[in-house]
Scaffold this motif. Structure first.
Motif, PDB file in Angstrom:
ATOM      1  N   PHE A  10       0.832  -1.204   0.000  1.00 19.52           N
ATOM      2  CA  PHE A  10       0.000   0.000   0.000  1.00 19.52           C
ATOM      3  C   PHE A  10       0.869   1.256   0.000  1.00 19.52           C
ATOM      4  CE2 PHE A  10      -2.268   3.316   2.386  1.00 19.52           C
ATOM      5  CZ  PHE A  10      -3.348   3.474   1.543  1.00 19.52           C
ATOM      6  N   ASN A  11       1.969   1.200   0.756  1.00 15.51           N
ATOM      7  CA  ASN A  11       2.864   2.365   0.824  1.00 15.51           C
ATOM      8  C   ASN A  11       3.571   2.625  -0.506  1.00 15.51           C
ATOM      9  OD1 ASN A  11       2.322   3.026   3.478  1.00 15.51           O
ATOM     10  ND2 ASN A  11       3.958   1.744   4.307  1.00 15.51           N
ATOM     11  N   GLN A  12       3.786   1.549  -1.310  1.00 11.64           N
ATOM     12  CA  GLN A  12       4.470   1.700  -2.588  1.00 11.64           C
ATOM     13  C   GLN A  12       3.523   2.081  -3.721  1.00 11.64           C
ATOM     14  OE1 GLN A  12       7.712   1.777  -3.022  1.00 11.64           O
ATOM     15  NE2 GLN A  12       8.031   1.368  -0.840  1.00 11.64           N
ATOM     16  N   GLU A  13       2.217   1.943  -3.503  1.00  6.63           N
ATOM     17  CA  GLU A  13       1.249   2.283  -4.553  1.00  6.63           C
ATOM     18  C   GLU A  13       1.212   3.794  -4.752  1.00  6.63           C
ATOM     19  OE1 GLU A  13      -3.384   1.211  -5.691  1.00  6.63           O
ATOM     20  OE2 GLU A  13      -2.589   0.781  -3.707  1.00  6.63           O
ATOM     21  N   LYS A  14       1.283   4.216  -6.001  1.00  9.08           N
ATOM     22  CA  LYS A  14       1.362   5.650  -6.318  1.00  9.08           C
ATOM     23  C   LYS A  14      -0.052   6.247  -6.311  1.00  9.08           C
ATOM     24  CE  LYS A  14       5.621   5.202  -8.961  1.00  9.08           C
ATOM     25  NZ  LYS A  14       6.464   5.838  -7.953  1.00  9.08           N
ATOM     26  N   MET A 227       3.136  10.016  -6.694  1.00  8.27           N
ATOM     27  CA  MET A 227       4.075   9.491  -5.698  1.00  8.27           C
ATOM     28  C   MET A 227       3.359   8.520  -4.767  1.00  8.27           C
ATOM     29  SD  MET A 227       5.799  13.165  -4.743  1.00  8.27           S
ATOM     30  CE  MET A 227       7.114  12.482  -3.708  1.00  8.27           C
ATOM     31  N   SER A 228       4.121   7.586  -4.253  1.00  7.20           N
ATOM     32  CA  SER A 228       3.586   6.701  -3.221  1.00  7.20           C
ATOM     33  C   SER A 228       3.713   7.391  -1.867  1.00  7.20           C
ATOM     34  CB  SER A 228       4.350   5.379  -3.210  1.00  7.20           C
ATOM     35  OG  SER A 228       5.704   5.593  -2.841  1.00  7.20           O
ATOM     36  N   LYS A 229       3.021   6.845  -0.872  1.00  8.21           N
ATOM     37  CA  LYS A 229       3.118   7.429   0.467  1.00  8.21           C
ATOM     38  C   LYS A 229       4.550   7.352   0.993  1.00  8.21           C
ATOM     39  CE  LYS A 229      -1.656   6.514   1.803  1.00  8.21           C
ATOM     40  NZ  LYS A 229      -2.042   7.916   1.887  1.00  8.21           N
ATOM     41  N   GLN A 230       5.252   6.288   0.612  1.00  7.01           N
ATOM     42  CA  GLN A 230       6.641   6.146   1.034  1.00  7.01           C
ATOM     43  C   GLN A 230       7.521   7.201   0.371  1.00  7.01           C
ATOM     44  OE1 GLN A 230       7.634   3.955   3.421  1.00  7.01           O
ATOM     45  NE2 GLN A 230       9.588   5.043   3.340  1.00  7.01           N
ATOM     46  N   HIS A 236      10.120  14.107   2.366  1.00  3.45           N
ATOM     47  CA  HIS A 236      10.000  14.989   3.534  1.00  3.45           C
ATOM     48  C   HIS A 236      11.210  14.832   4.449  1.00  3.45           C
ATOM     49  CE1 HIS A 236       8.027  17.423   6.556  1.00  3.45           C
ATOM     50  NE2 HIS A 236       8.248  16.485   7.457  1.00  3.45           N
ATOM     51  N   LYS A 237      11.623  13.584   4.665  1.00  4.09           N
ATOM     52  CA  LYS A 237      12.795  13.334   5.509  1.00  4.09           C
ATOM     53  C   LYS A 237      14.046  13.948   4.897  1.00  4.09           C
ATOM     54  CE  LYS A 237      11.271   9.009   7.652  1.00  4.09           C
ATOM     55  NZ  LYS A 237      11.519   7.538   7.725  1.00  4.09           N
TER      56      LYS A 237
END
Length: 360
Positions: A10-14, A227-230, A236-237
């Motif tokens: 899910f985190n990699q899904e754009k 972009m994905s959530k990751q 941001h980091k």
């Protein structure tokens, strides 16, 4: 375990819109939403509209050049000296005819790009990429959904352009069939008129077709740069952890804080100095304050600025090394003075008020 894998997927899904930084990065690489049909239609439209106005000049120039060729060059003897001279003169004359048309075409291409993406300089876009020579990736591009869409667009354009061109020729068929009865000049003007009409009509048609194509290209571009959530977290980091960005942010915050502090100096009752290393501005309002408050303070360069601003606004400056150092080190801006300094500050303010009375 399955739950962890699902979360990673899910985190990699754009699913997230591209951030401003991602948009800037893709723009630097030349990856923007752009329809080539807009450029093509703008070039055709401007060129053929220009030809409508320029055709008489072109025709006259061509006839003059042909007359010169048949009246002058035909009598020349072909030698190693005359042949280059003939070609040079013809090349110059041809360039004078074609140059305005080429300039209009370039202007149309530039205008088409400006309308879509504005002013953009992307040197990375012209760098050679050896990955494009990969045959497997090439086959994927050929049999991709985008390639099928482009194929459908091309067939649609060919059919519509053919229909429009044939319709215009059919409408002028009688005039075109009578070309043999007309003079060369009249025949040229008739053909030029029909050709220009076809060109302008096709250009308008392509311009209309370019609008939905641009909408599709914009939609597809937005999809490509999602972009994905990751990705969002990583960006941001990275931005938060970049020392340069942190330093710039910290510098900006310090500048804003110093500017706000300097605005309070003219409102102070007195500025206590070290005299060179420290400066502290004090304000006391008996009706609203229980004790004097520090409205500004600074060391070295900032202290110098505080003293200069106080002098400019006629705020009294008093040199008291222990008091200035103590106030600077033991209290922050907006704080009341420490209790152990009440007596010293009270004496200082009494002295300042006496000076103000004597001045008035």
């Amino acid at each position: 375990m399955y739950m962890k894998l699902d979360l990673q997927f899910f985190n990699q899904e754009k699913t997230e819109k591209a951030s401003p930084k991602k948009r800037d990065d893709t723009k630097k690489k030349g990856q923007v939403a752009k329809s080539n049909d807009v450029n093509t239609s703008m070039i055709l439209l401007l060129v053929f509209l220009f030809m409508f106005l320029y055709s008489a000049v072109v025709g006259e120039y061509m006839f003059t050049m042909a007359e010169h060729v048949f009246s002058e060059y035909m009598r020349w003897e072909i030698t190693a000296q005359t042949l280059p001279a003939i070609f040079q003169e013809l090349a110059v004359e041809t360039a004078l005819v074609i140059a305005p048309i080429m300039l209009i075409a370039v202007a149309g291409g530039v205008m088409g790009n400006m309308v879509q993406v504005g002013v953009m300089f992307a040197p990375e876009a012209i760098k050679p990429k050896f990955s494009k020579l990969n045959p497997i990736k090439g086959l994927k591009r050929i049999f991709s959904a985008r390639a099928l869409v482009e194929l459908a667009k091309s067939f649609t354009k060919i059919i519509l352009v053919t229909v429009v061109s044939f319709t215009i020729i059919w409408m002028h068929a009688d005039d075109l069939l009578k070309l043999s009865r007309k003079s060369v000049t009249e025949g040229f003007m008739e053909v030029a008129y029909v050709t220009g009409l076809i060109g302008v009509a096709v250009a308008f048609l392509l311009l209309l077709l370019a609008i939905p194509d641009y909408v599709y290209q914009k939609h597809d571009h937005e999809k490509q740069i999602k972009m994905s959530k990751q990705d969002v977290k990583d960006e941001h980091k990275k931005s938060e952890g970049d020392p340069k960005i942190k330093s710039k942010r910290r510098q900006k915050q310090q500048e804003m804080a110093t500017q706000r502090m300097m605005q309070e100096v003219p409102k102070a009752d007195v500025v206590v100095t070290n005299p060179t290393h420290f400066a502290v501005a004090l304000k006391y309002d008996e009706a609203n304050m229980d004790a004097p408050v520090i409205t500004a303070k600074g060391a070295d360069h900032v202290a110098l600025r505080i003293k200069q601003r106080a002098k400019r606004h006629e705020v009294i400056t008093v040199e008291d090394k222990p008091l200035a150092r103590g106030l600077y080190e033991q209290a922050d801006i907006g704080d009341e003075i420490p209790e152990d300094m009440f007596k010293a500050v009270a004496e200082l303010l009494a002295y300042v008020y006496r000076l103000q009375k004597n001045v008035t």
